[in-house]
Design a protein around this motif. Structure first.
Motif, mmCIF file in Angstrom:
data_model
loop_
_atom_site.group_PDB
_atom_site.id
_atom_site.type_symbol
_atom_site.label_atom_id
_atom_site.label_comp_id
_atom_site.label_asym_id
_atom_site.label_seq_id
_atom_site.Cartn_x
_atom_site.Cartn_y
_atom_site.Cartn_z
ATOM 1 N N GLY A 125 81.554 5.567 11.875
ATOM 2 C CA GLY A 125 81.937 5.768 10.475
ATOM 3 C C GLY A 125 83.133 6.683 10.341
ATOM 4 N N VAL A 126 83.164 7.746 11.136
ATOM 5 C CA VAL A 126 84.307 8.661 11.113
ATOM 6 C C VAL A 126 85.575 7.932 11.568
ATOM 7 C CG1 VAL A 126 85.281 10.756 12.132
ATOM 8 C CG2 VAL A 126 82.896 10.719 11.397
ATOM 9 N N VAL A 127 85.454 7.153 12.641
ATOM 10 C CA VAL A 127 86.611 6.380 13.125
ATOM 11 C C VAL A 127 87.078 5.403 12.043
ATOM 12 C CG1 VAL A 127 87.353 4.648 14.813
ATOM 13 C CG2 VAL A 127 86.041 6.625 15.556
ATOM 14 N N GLY A 128 86.142 4.769 11.359
ATOM 15 C CA GLY A 128 86.507 3.850 10.284
ATOM 16 C C GLY A 128 87.290 4.538 9.177
ATOM 17 N N LEU A 129 86.851 5.735 8.786
ATOM 18 C CA LEU A 129 87.572 6.473 7.748
ATOM 19 C C LEU A 129 88.976 6.860 8.206
ATOM 20 C CD1 LEU A 129 84.755 8.807 6.377
ATOM 21 C CD2 LEU A 129 85.730 6.771 5.294
ATOM 22 N N VAL A 130 89.098 7.290 9.455
ATOM 23 C CA VAL A 130 90.412 7.686 9.985
ATOM 24 C C VAL A 130 91.353 6.484 10.053
ATOM 25 C CG1 VAL A 130 91.598 8.529 12.058
ATOM 26 C CG2 VAL A 130 89.553 9.694 11.232
ATOM 27 N N VAL A 131 90.863 5.366 10.556
ATOM 28 C CA VAL A 131 91.706 4.168 10.672
ATOM 29 C C VAL A 131 92.119 3.672 9.284
ATOM 30 C CG1 VAL A 131 91.724 1.746 11.399
ATOM 31 C CG2 VAL A 131 90.806 3.488 12.913
ATOM 32 N N GLY A 132 91.200 3.665 8.338
ATOM 33 C CA GLY A 132 91.549 3.252 6.974
ATOM 34 C C GLY A 132 92.597 4.155 6.360
ATOM 35 N N ALA A 133 92.453 5.458 6.552
ATOM 36 C CA ALA A 133 93.439 6.405 6.018
ATOM 37 C C ALA A 133 94.801 6.232 6.686
ATOM 38 C CB ALA A 133 92.941 7.837 6.199
ATOM 39 N N LEU A 134 94.827 6.007 7.993
ATOM 40 C CA LEU A 134 96.099 5.775 8.687
ATOM 41 C C LEU A 134 96.794 4.521 8.161
ATOM 42 C CD1 LEU A 134 95.272 6.610 12.410
ATOM 43 C CD2 LEU A 134 96.902 7.795 10.926
ATOM 44 N N CYS A 135 96.024 3.481 7.923
ATOM 45 C CA CYS A 135 96.615 2.237 7.414
ATOM 46 C C CYS A 135 97.185 2.440 6.016
ATOM 47 C CB CYS A 135 95.565 1.128 7.417
ATOM 48 S SG CYS A 135 96.233 -0.462 6.909
ATOM 49 N N VAL A 136 96.429 3.084 5.149
ATOM 50 C CA VAL A 136 96.904 3.335 3.781
ATOM 51 C C VAL A 136 98.161 4.206 3.805
ATOM 52 C CG1 VAL A 136 96.315 4.507 1.616
ATOM 53 C CG2 VAL A 136 94.680 2.953 2.684
ATOM 54 N N GLU A 137 98.184 5.226 4.652
ATOM 55 C CA GLU A 137 99.351 6.105 4.740
ATOM 56 C C GLU A 137 100.558 5.379 5.319
ATOM 57 O OE1 GLU A 137 101.982 9.150 4.398
ATOM 58 O OE2 GLU A 137 100.102 8.791 3.364
ATOM 59 N N THR A 138 100.348 4.472 6.252
ATOM 60 C CA THR A 138 101.454 3.677 6.799
ATOM 61 C C THR A 138 102.083 2.823 5.704
ATOM 62 O OG1 THR A 138 100.488 3.655 9.010
ATOM 63 C CG2 THR A 138 102.061 1.907 8.490
ATOM 64 N N VAL A 139 101.251 2.169 4.914
ATOM 65 C CA VAL A 139 101.759 1.340 3.815
ATOM 66 C C VAL A 139 102.467 2.203 2.782
ATOM 67 C CG1 VAL A 139 101.099 -0.201 1.928
ATOM 68 C CG2 VAL A 139 100.031 -0.452 4.172
ATOM 69 N N ARG A 140 101.855 3.333 2.401
ATOM 70 C CA ARG A 140 102.462 4.217 1.410
ATOM 71 C C ARG A 140 103.809 4.739 1.881
ATOM 72 N NH1 ARG A 140 104.325 8.566 0.312
ATOM 73 N NH2 ARG A 140 103.912 9.372 2.386
ATOM 74 N N SER A 141 103.892 5.116 3.138
ATOM 75 C CA SER A 141 105.130 5.646 3.692
ATOM 76 C C SER A 141 106.223 4.580 3.688
ATOM 77 C CB SER A 141 104.890 6.150 5.115
ATOM 78 O OG SER A 141 106.074 6.639 5.669
ATOM 79 N N TYR A 142 105.879 3.348 4.069
ATOM 80 C CA TYR A 142 106.874 2.273 4.066
ATOM 81 C C TYR A 142 107.380 2.011 2.651
ATOM 82 C CZ TYR A 142 109.136 -2.220 4.498
ATOM 83 O OH TYR A 142 110.068 -3.220 4.424
ATOM 84 N N VAL A 143 106.474 1.961 1.708
ATOM 85 C CA VAL A 143 106.873 1.701 0.316
ATOM 86 C C VAL A 143 107.771 2.828 -0.189
ATOM 87 C CG1 VAL A 143 105.996 1.521 -2.045
ATOM 88 C CG2 VAL A 143 104.900 0.237 -0.205
ATOM 89 N N ALA A 144 107.435 4.069 0.131
ATOM 90 C CA ALA A 144 108.231 5.212 -0.322
ATOM 91 C C ALA A 144 109.631 5.209 0.302
ATOM 92 C CB ALA A 144 107.523 6.525 0.008
ATOM 93 N N VAL A 145 109.727 4.857 1.570
ATOM 94 C CA VAL A 145 111.024 4.861 2.259
ATOM 95 C C VAL A 145 111.924 3.728 1.769
ATOM 96 C CG1 VAL A 145 112.115 4.447 4.515
ATOM 97 C CG2 VAL A 145 110.256 6.077 4.310
ATOM 98 N N THR A 146 111.335 2.601 1.466
ATOM 99 C CA THR A 146 112.142 1.446 1.074
ATOM 100 C C THR A 146 112.265 1.259 -0.432
ATOM 101 O OG1 THR A 146 110.231 -0.041 1.197
ATOM 102 C CG2 THR A 146 111.571 0.224 3.195
#
Length: 151
Positions: A125-146
């Motif tokens: 469950g902890v790994v799931g939360l970390v992976v989900g947060a990393l994915c959301v942050e990757t998308v957010r970062s790409y959207v912010a940069v572009t």
């Protein structure tokens, strides 16, 4: 005027490493013609027999999806990905990737903390939360940069 946000590359790199680990684990299981993931709950014989695809073939498809996911994650932070891939195409790819990753991570988190009967433990469950947060942050970062510059 609003300029582009500074890049946050580490979430995408971490996500790419996790995707490569996923692909590697799936390749090991494909070579053994087994379902599941190393470190995850065991898959019963009844589930393996009821599967509509040969386990090895299913695992090779999962291996390929992990490699594609790693490529997409890296394309969000590399110069090649930011210049060569149209923004709309990258956003579609990120939306599909985010739906799959956040969905799977959510199932892991719910199974780990609440218990869905799959066999995930609290650390899954902890790994799931970390992976989900990393994915959301990757998308957010790409959207912010572009993001388009407002004039």
């Amino acid at each position: 005027m609003v300029g582009p946000q500074p890049r946050r590359r580490w979430p995408a790199y971490a996500l790419a490493v996790l995707f490569l680990g996923y692909a590697g684990g799936k390749a090991v299981f494909a070579a053994q013609s087994r379902l599941g993931f190393p470190g995850g709950p065991p898959v019963s014989a009844a589930e393996s027999e009821a599967y509509f695809l040969d386990p090895a073939l299913a695992q090779w498809f999962a291996t390929a999806s992990g490699l594609v996911g790693a490529g997409i994650a890296l394309a969000t932070v590399t110069a090649w990905g930011l210049r060569a891939v149209p923004r709309w195409l990258m956003l579609v790819a990120l939306a599909v990737m985010a739906a799959a990753v956040v969905g799977g991570a959510g199932i892991m988190a719910l199974g780990g903390f609440i218990g869905l009967g799959v066999g995930w433990r609290w650390y899954h469950g902890v790994v799931g939360l970390v992976v989900g947060a990393l994915c959301v942050e990757t998308v957010r970062s790409y959207v912010a940069v572009t993001k388009r510059v407002a004039v």
